[in-house]
Scaffold this motif. Structure first.
Motif, PDB file in Angstrom:
ATOM      1  N   SER A  43       0.804  -1.215   0.000  1.00 12.00           N
ATOM      2  CA  SER A  43       0.000   0.000   0.000  1.00 12.00           C
ATOM      3  C   SER A  43       0.838   1.267   0.000  1.00 12.00           C
ATOM      4  O   SER A  43       2.033   1.241   0.281  1.00 12.00           O
ATOM      5  CB  SER A  43      -0.940   0.004   1.207  1.00 12.00           C
ATOM      6  N   ASP A  44       0.169   2.367  -0.299  1.00 16.07           N
ATOM      7  CA  ASP A  44       0.721   3.704  -0.130  1.00 16.07           C
ATOM      8  C   ASP A  44      -0.253   4.448   0.784  1.00 16.07           C
ATOM      9  O   ASP A  44      -1.070   3.803   1.456  1.00 16.07           O
ATOM     10  CB  ASP A  44       0.936   4.407  -1.483  1.00 16.07           C
ATOM     11  N   ASP A  45      -0.211   5.754   0.796  1.00  7.93           N
ATOM     12  CA  ASP A  45      -1.082   6.519   1.694  1.00  7.93           C
ATOM     13  C   ASP A  45      -2.558   6.447   1.327  1.00  7.93           C
ATOM     14  O   ASP A  45      -3.417   6.688   2.180  1.00  7.93           O
ATOM     15  CB  ASP A  45      -0.654   7.993   1.725  1.00  7.93           C
ATOM     16  N   ARG A 101      -7.402  -0.834  -4.492  1.00  6.70           N
ATOM     17  CA  ARG A 101      -8.659  -0.419  -3.856  1.00  6.70           C
ATOM     18  C   ARG A 101      -8.312   0.691  -2.871  1.00  6.70           C
ATOM     19  O   ARG A 101      -7.168   0.823  -2.421  1.00  6.70           O
ATOM     20  CB  ARG A 101      -9.367  -1.573  -3.157  1.00  6.70           C
ATOM     21  N   ASP A 102      -9.308   1.499  -2.559  1.00  3.19           N
ATOM     22  CA  ASP A 102      -9.103   2.595  -1.622  1.00  3.19           C
ATOM     23  C   ASP A 102      -8.848   2.014  -0.237  1.00  3.19           C
ATOM     24  O   ASP A 102      -9.359   0.965   0.134  1.00  3.19           O
ATOM     25  CB  ASP A 102     -10.329   3.498  -1.568  1.00  3.19           C
TER      26      ASP A 102
END
Length: 103
Positions: A43-45, A101-102
């Motif tokens: 993931s990232d932010d 995905r968010d």
């Protein structure tokens, strides 16, 4: 022959009767969906990501040159929780599907 002009790898079933494209696709997915490999999530932010590596027998059914809808990738045997979407094509390795995905 497949609808996009490619030859089917196994266009004959055991009885030597020609299989339809839909029958061949269903057989390929059924025979190889356990060979689908899922990456760990990263993931990232803002998003969570993962990639899915399809076996050759399923990858040949991936539409060329466009992203897939959820219904299409689930139809290829990809299984993951809700919220993921196919977000990028990687030309050199079309058998690898990139999802996000968010958070």
């Amino acid at each position: 022959m497949l609808s996009d002009g490619r030859e089917s790898e196994s266009s004959y079933n055991s009885g030597n009767a020609k299989m339809s494209e839909a029958e061949q696709k269903a057989k390929d997915i059924s025979d190889h969906e356990e060979d689908i490999m899922y990456s760990a999530r990263y993931s990232d932010d803002h998003h969570e990501y993962r990639h899915v590596n399809l076996p050759r027998e399923i990858a040949r059914w991936v539409p060329q040159g466009r992203l897939m809808t959820e219904q299409e990738w689930r139809g290829l045997g990809v299984k993951q929780s809700p919220g993921w979407y196919h977000y990028m094509l990687h030309g050199p390795e079309p058998h690898i599907l990139l999802f996000k995905r968010d958070k």
